[in-house]
Structures are given as C-alpha cells and as structure tokens.
Design a protein around this motif. Structure first.
Motif, short mmCIF file in Angstrom:
data_model
loop_
_atom_site.label_atom_id
_atom_site.label_comp_id
_atom_site.label_asym_id
_atom_site.label_seq_id
_atom_site.Cartn_x
_atom_site.Cartn_y
_atom_site.Cartn_z
N LYS A 289 -3.25 7.76 6.27
CA LYS A 289 -3.37 7.04 7.50
C LYS A 289 -4.61 6.55 7.62
O LYS A 289 -4.99 5.41 7.92
CB LYS A 289 -3.07 8.06 8.54
CG LYS A 289 -2.99 7.13 10.06
CD LYS A 289 -2.46 8.13 11.00
CE LYS A 289 -2.58 7.53 12.53
NZ LYS A 289 -1.87 5.88 12.59
N ALA A 290 -5.59 7.08 7.22
CA ALA A 290 -7.17 6.75 7.13
C ALA A 290 -7.50 5.58 6.35
O ALA A 290 -8.03 4.76 6.55
CB ALA A 290 -8.05 8.08 6.88
N MET A 291 -6.80 5.68 5.05
CA MET A 291 -6.67 4.34 4.20
C MET A 291 -6.08 3.34 4.44
O MET A 291 -6.28 2.10 4.05
CB MET A 291 -6.39 5.06 2.96
CG MET A 291 -7.33 5.86 2.41
SD MET A 291 -8.90 5.50 2.13
CE MET A 291 -9.72 6.64 3.47
N GLU A 292 -5.19 3.37 5.79
CA GLU A 292 -4.43 2.06 6.12
C GLU A 292 -5.54 1.10 6.52
O GLU A 292 -5.45 -0.28 6.45
CB GLU A 292 -3.46 2.38 7.24
CG GLU A 292 -2.28 3.01 6.64
CD GLU A 292 -1.39 3.35 7.98
OE1 GLU A 292 -1.55 3.26 8.98
OE2 GLU A 292 -0.24 4.19 7.70
N GLN A 293 -6.80 1.66 7.21
CA GLN A 293 -7.64 0.36 7.47
C GLN A 293 -8.02 -0.33 6.39
O GLN A 293 -8.48 -1.39 6.88
CB GLN A 293 -8.99 1.21 7.75
CG GLN A 293 -10.05 0.34 8.61
CD GLN A 293 -11.30 1.12 8.16
OE1 GLN A 293 -11.77 1.48 7.24
NE2 GLN A 293 -12.19 1.37 9.42
N LEU A 294 -7.98 -0.09 5.34
CA LEU A 294 -8.60 -1.03 4.04
C LEU A 294 -7.34 -1.68 3.33
O LEU A 294 -7.40 -2.03 2.22
CB LEU A 294 -9.05 0.07 3.01
CG LEU A 294 -10.29 1.01 3.34
CD1 LEU A 294 -10.75 1.83 2.32
CD2 LEU A 294 -11.46 0.04 4.13
N LEU A 295 -6.19 -1.78 3.94
CA LEU A 295 -5.05 -2.32 3.27
C LEU A 295 -5.25 -3.94 3.19
O LEU A 295 -6.16 -4.26 3.72
CB LEU A 295 -3.65 -2.24 4.25
CG LEU A 295 -3.16 -0.84 4.26
CD1 LEU A 295 -1.90 -1.09 5.20
CD2 LEU A 295 -2.84 -0.28 2.82
N PHE A 296 -4.73 -4.40 1.95
CA PHE A 296 -5.08 -5.58 1.82
C PHE A 296 -3.93 -6.59 1.29
O PHE A 296 -3.07 -5.77 0.70
CB PHE A 296 -6.44 -6.08 0.96
CG PHE A 296 -6.22 -5.22 -0.56
CD1 PHE A 296 -5.66 -6.11 -1.67
CD2 PHE A 296 -6.53 -3.96 -0.60
CE1 PHE A 296 -5.28 -5.27 -2.64
CE2 PHE A 296 -6.39 -3.20 -1.96
CZ PHE A 296 -5.82 -3.92 -3.01
#
Length: 779
Positions: free
Chosen positions: A526-533
């Motif tokens: 969930k935290a890494m969703e910020q970095l989705l591209f």
C-alpha cells in the motif's frame, strides 16, 4: 583458533570451563578473551575470569576484575603480580570516567602495569601509575603487549611510553589534512575532494568490520600490495563484477566496500576512486594509526562534525542546523525508547544523531539504575553463603541483568505468522539503531555524509537513504513515525512537471521481500502505491499530486509541502518539530494552507528565533520553530463532528437568503433580473459562502479549544559569526515548557473547553479563563 560458542541464552566461558548466562557484559568479556588468545597469543592457562582483588567473595563487577592476565602460566600458579587487568562493559553502555578509575584501582591493587576498559565498540588501554593519587587517571597508551612481549622488560617499557593522543581536535585536523592532500595533488573541487575522503573512510570502516583480512590501512601493507600489482599478482573474486585481475589494489578494496554497503545505496555501481595512488598512499599513512571502530563516538563524531562544518559551510555553501537548535527541538519533543523517528530532509544527519543519542542515554541510564538494584540485592543475599550457593545466586542475577539490556521482540512477516514465529532476543540499543532511526535526503552527497556522520556517532545509518523526501522508501511511509524532526529546504518550488518515474521504485526483489517481512506485505504494498507509474511511458503522476496541498494547487513551496508530508508520515498522535520561515505562519496567501494544517494537527509550541542563528550558514530568512501533534483518531472524529455541526448551524442561518438568490438567478426572459442585479446577486452569494466558511471555522475552533504557547528568544546560543553566545532556548525548555507540557498532558487526548470568543475584525481568537485577561492565540 579459539571460537565463540553461544547456545541460546548461554555462552561458553573457556576460563571457567562451562556455560554462563549470556548477559551483554558476559558476551563482551568472552569476545575479549578470544582476542587475547587469537590476536595477542596468550594461553588460557595464564588468564583468569572474575578475580576477587579485595578479598571479598562477592561476584559482582564492583568487587572483582573481569579478566586478569599473567606473564606466564607459571607466574599465575606462583601467585605473582599479573601484567594486565581488563574491565568489561556491555556494548550498549558508554564507558564513563568512573569505569576507568574502577579498572585502574583493580590494576593498582594487583600491581599490574596495564589495564584495559572495553565495551567491544570502544577499547582503551592505560598504564598504571603507582606514583599518583588513586583519583588521578593514568595516561592512555597505544596497546597492551602480546604474549611474547609480556616477558620482555624492554618491550614493556617501550609500550608504556607510547602514549596515545587521539583527541577530537587532532582527528578533525587530520581530516582537513587528507582533504587538502586531494585538493592539492589531484586538483579536485572541494565537493569532489570531500567525496573521495568519504570513500576512503568507508573503506577503512569496512576493513575494521572485517579484521581477519589483511590490513590495508598501514603503509607497509599498501606498499606490499602495490609491489604485487607491479609483479602482476592481482586480487581476485570481487562479488559485484566477478573475478577481476586487472585493477589496482585500492580499486579492488573500493569494490569490496561498495559490496559491503550495497543495500545502503552509498555509491553508484559504476563509481570509481578518482584520486592518484600517491594521494591514496599519503592518506593511508595519515589514517593508519587510528581505529575508528574502537574510538569513542564522542571523539570521532564531533571531530567529523567539525570537519563537515569547516568544509561545507566554508567552501561548499551547504546549510546546516546549528546544534543549539537541534538540541532544543529534540528536548522539546522528548523521544522515548521504542518510538520511531525520522527526518525526511536529513542533510548531514544532525537531528537523527541527536535523537539517537538522546534515547540511547535514556536506555543506558535505565539499565544502570536497574542493574545497581540487582547487584545490591545480590550482595545482601550473598552474605554468609557458601561458594556453591554463590554460583547459583550469580546465575540468577545474571539472568535478570541479561533481560535489562535485551528485550523480547516478535519479528513477523504477517499477522497470520505471529503465532508461528518464536520470540527472539534483541539488544535494546540494536533495536534503536536498526529499527527506530530513518531519514532521506535528495542530495546523494548529503545522504552519504549523513550515513558517515551517524557511523561516527554510534550508528543508526541503515535507515538513511538517498531519496526525495516527499516519496516513500524503506520504512519511510505514511502513519509510521512517533517523532519527526526536520529543517526542510526553504524557497524552492516543486512544479507540476516533476513526475514519479520508474527510477523512484525499488526493483531489487531481495530488498522488497525483506521490507515486506519487516513491515507486512499488505502495509508495504500500500505504501508503494504512491510510486505507481504507467508501464508504457514509465512515468507516474506528478509528485505534487501525492499531497493534498499540491493537488489542490494551494502551494508548491517546499517548506509548505514538507509540513504536510511530515504530518502524513506521523502516526496518529505523533509529534513534529520543524524549522520554517516565519512567512509560513503569517503570509496572507498561505491562509488556506494554515487552515488545512489546523484541521489535521494541533499546534503545541511556536518559538521565534533570531535571524542571526542561520546567518553563518548563509541563510538570511528569519525563522521559527514550529511544533505540532497529529490528531489522534479521537481528535479526528471530534474535529469532524464539530465541523459537521457548525456547517449545519451556519448553513441554516443563510438558507433562506441563498434559496432566494438561486431563485432570482434562475429566472429567465422578462422575469430575469437586470445584468447589474445579477452581478450583485452573484457577489452576495460568494460573500455568503465566504461568511459560512469563516463562521464554521470560528465555531469549530471555539469548540476544539486549546492553548498555543508562543515564545520569542533574542539569543539562541549562536551569533551571526558562528560564535557561542547566551542561549535563551534553555529557559524555554525546563522552567516553562516541560512543566507546562506535563501538567497539560499534551501528548494525550484533547479535553475540549468551550469558553471561547472570536473577533472577526482582528482575526484573533480570545479564550476567557476564570475572569482573567484574554489569552490571545494567533494562527
């Protein structure tokens, strides 16, 4: 080769021929016994553990020497005076002057010429001077004799005469000398020269962590390897690139160093040493007599800071937070053991280092107090007991002491696995260093500097990363931190064109697996969703869109964005201390930004500091120190409740007028009002909307009521030229703020009070208490 043998919570003691409880101190003692055997060549038969030097049978460290060494096993049997007395402390305990006196007194009583104090990370050797008073500390010397030298009086005399003068100023000057070698010989810029010094220091630290390898940091070894290189005898088996036989020795060691710190992302994979071998050789000569791993954190840490200050402030124009400000902000937020701390703009690591030391001191003091209680109880119980009973009592006391330095912690990868995973012992200091300190810096040089600075001060560097502080990375994501301390960049802007890219993601599967286990797979993903591209364009959303303020277009200023970022990173109830330009607190165009912040966090203190504080660093903006506490879940609900109630109350007040305006604006044809009337109606509608918003905010603030202490100091410990002056911040902490914080339980839930007035003309809140003068709260 004698080896360390650990079996669960037991450790084998070869001098006693049995297993003992593995207390932190016992582990240090057994490791030093191994060093005496493996490195110095002593035999077990010429040593003894826990020797009573006072005639007492008590087994506490206060009545016996940890390790005693004789010149030979024959002299030990004959009862002659020993040559070395060793005093051991647990690794997490800093060795204080009283420990030196204690060891010296043991050695003096035994007429031993050498005494040693060690906690593994720091080892000091002293000569015992029988001609001075007991309270006078003897001279520190370079080393103890090895087994062969122990029976050579000339060697002993020479060693006793080699006083060690590794002082803070000396090491700081040495770092400047190394810096100048590179600048003069290699003609590098100050920045590039500093980078090369960093590489060499990391190489030296890497060697000290692997002492069984050949010592590169002696001129003799370097010249030997240099000769081998010329004879085509090359080092091989570099993990990163596979076998190599075509690189110089210093490059080979740098490759090993990159491997050692690979997960820390200290260096680019293609990074090389950029200085001549002659320069490297000269620096090796200067550094060879120093052991950073056994030197006190205070000496090397402050020396490195002095070097940083002179290099960066004087030549590189970098910006640092003065120590008086750092100390004050840490004292105000008062971080505790087990609290997780972060600085998303960590620079050279000043806030992280101070927070680490602050909590470490609390742990050490707690352990010392509790250990003294255990020892006192042991002394009382041991009176008149037989030797066999004393042994049993000692094991019980050691088991208790073991638990003082360690805590039982369950490490889990998911909630379902908690029951399966066994409890593990972890050092309280290890937990602080490995699990509680985090930071990022967007500048790779500063991130590397912070890591080195933290290693010099006692570690905690593993949580520091080279990363834009607005983006998530290992352990640095939303709702994670109890305490955040930071000094963000001022005046810069983040533009909408700055996008998240593939490079911002972690691609190493081993690290991803590790992080999922540490934080839980669901939480980490969930935290890494910020970095989705987008996979096709390899580009993501604008960085601004990761924050409410940026997405709503309220501001792109870095100092403003970092307030929101820090609040997001905090757990509910977490505390923030941040350095800000005063314009953030009073500029009219940031009014909506301030309104947003007051809806998610409480202000707990504002301190206006003099402009002089940062002038030496090249900053001229007048600053304030802002302290906030993120709303707890209860406070979020309370604020929302008050807001909904206020909206309903105020909207009802203007409901009929708004309906009338809407009806008139909806009319068409001959019934439609004139254009000038329509304009007036629209202006009135906007005014009503603004009035509703203002009145709602007034009501919410009236009901969600609390005091905001504000302080102004004229002197903050540092002048415009960088010299030390009076520090009025000290008067804010203890005499005023700390008692106020404790009395009002600021870290706890809000206790609302409703006697509150709002003056719309002045824009100030006035709360009346007990018929006293109004307390004016500006925000």
């Amino acid at each position: 080769m004698l080896e360390l043998r650990i079996n669960g919570n037991k450790i084998y003691a070869p001098l006693k021929g049995k297993e003992l409880v593995k207390t932190p101190e016992e582990e240090v003692r057994q490791k030093y016994i191994l060093k005496l055997v493996n490195s110095y060549g002593y035999e077990l038969e010429q040593m003894q553990q826990e020797v009573s030097l006072t005639g007492s049978k008590r087994g506490t460290g206060r009545a016996s020497a940890d390790i005693v060494v004789w010149r030979s096993k024959e002299e030990k049997k004959e009862g002659k005076n020993p040559i070395i007395v060793v005093e051991c402390k647990a690794e997490y305990i800093d060795i204080k002057s009283e420990d030196y006196y204690q060891g010296q007194n043991y050695a003096r009583f035994a007429n031993a010429p050498f005494f040693v104090t060690t906690n593994e990370k720091e080892t000091k050797v002293f000569k015992v001077n029988l001609d001075v008073t007991p309270k006078t500390l003897s001279d520190e010397i370079l080393d103890i004799p090895n087994a062969k030298e122990a029976n050579n009086d000339d060697k002993i005399k020479k060693l006793l005469g080699q006083t060690k003068a590794f002082e803070r100023d000396e090491f700081s000057k040495l770092l400047f000398q190394c810096h100048n070698v590179i600048r003069n010989n290699d003609k590098l810029s100050p920045e590039a020269a500093f980078d090369e010094i960093s590489k060499i220091l990391f190489m030296k630290i890497r060697y000290e962590r692997n002492p069984d390898e050949e010592n590169i940091f002696t001129l003799k070894q370097f010249e030997k390897q240099e000769a081998n290189y010329e004879k085509n005898i090359r080092p091989v088996n570099i993990k990163r690139n596979g076998p190599k036989d075509d690189i110089p020795y210093m490059d080979y060691w740098f490759e090993l160093t990159k491997d050692e710190f690979e997960e820390d992302e200290l260096f680019d994979k293609n990074e090389k040493i950029k200085i001549k071998e002659a320069s490297f050789k000269d620096i090796v000569r200067k550094l060879q007599k120093y052991n950073l791993s056994t030197t006190s954190d205070d000496v090397k840490g402050i020396a490195f800071e002095e070097f940083l200050g002179g290099t960066f402030r004087g030549e590189l124009g970098q910006f640092f937070t003065p120590r008086t400000i750092v100390d004050f902000m840490v004292d105000i937020l008062d971080p505790q053991e087990d609290e997780v701390m972060c600085d998303p703009c960590c620079g050279s690591g000043g806030f992280l280092i101070k927070a680490f030391e602050y909590v470490r001191d609390k742990i050490e003091q707690d352990i010392k107090i509790e250990k003294d209680k255990v020892n006192l109880a042991f002394d009382e119980l041991s009176e008149g007991k037989a030797e066999s009973e004393l042994e049993k009592l000692k094991e019980v006391s050691n088991t208790i002491i073991q638990k003082l330095g360690y805590e039982t912690q369950i490490r889990k990868s998911s909630e379902q696995e908690i029951a399966k995973e066994k409890s593990k012992f972890i050092s309280r200091l290890e937990k602080l260093s490995a699990s509680c300190i985090f930071g990022t810096d967007a500048n790779p040089r500063m991130a590397r500097t912070a890591k080195m600075n933290m290693i010099m001060h006692g570690d905690g560097h593993g949580g520091v990363h080279h990363r834009d502080g607005l983006l998530n990375i290992n352990g640095i994501f939303e709702n994670r931190f109890d305490v955040i301390l930071t000094n963000p960049p001022f005046g810069a802007r983040v533009e909408k064109s700055l996008l998240i890219t593939k490079a911002d993601q972690i691609s190493d599967e081993n690290r991803i697996t590790k992080y999922k286990k540490m934080y839980g797979a669901e939480v980490y993903e969930k935290a890494m969703e910020q970095l989705l591209f987008d996979e096709e364009t390899t580009k993501g959303k604008p960085v601004l869109d990761t924050l409410y303020i940026g997405k709503e277009g309220l501001s792109g200023l870095t100092e403003v964005l970092f307030i929101e970022r820090c609040i997001n990173l905090l757990k509910p109830g977490g505390r923030l201390g941040i350095v800000l330009p005063e314009g953030v607190l009073n500029t009219q165009n940031l009014g909506k930004v301030r309104q947003y912040f007051e809806s998610v966090a409480k202000l707990i203190l504002i301190v206006s500091i003099p402009q002089d504080v940062f002038m030496k660093s090249g900053a001229t903006v007048k600053s304030s120190l802002l302290f906030m506490k993120k709303f707890t879940e209860n406070e979020v609900s309370l604020w929302k409740q008050y807001e909904n109630e206020a909206i309903a109350e105020v909207s009802a007040k203007y409901e009929e007028e708004l309906k009338n305006i809407e009806r008139q604006l909806a009319l068409r044809g001959k019934d439609a009002p004139l254009a000038s009337v329509k304009k007036e109606l629209r202006v009135r509608k906007r005014k009503i909307t603004e009035d509703i918003e203002l009145e709602v905010r007034q009501i919410v603030k009236e009901r969600f009521d609390y005091d905001i202490p504000i302080a102004t100091v004229e002197k903050a410990g540092i002048s415009s030229t960088g010299t030390s002056i009076d520090n009025e911040l000290k008067d804010v902490i203890l005499p005023q703020y700390v008692p106020y914080r404790k009395q009002n339980e600021l870290w706890k839930e809000l206790k609302p009070v409703f006697q509150y007035k709002w003056n719309t003309k002045t824009g100030k809140a006035q709360r009346i208490k007990n018929n006293s003068e109004p307390i004016v709260i500006e925000w």
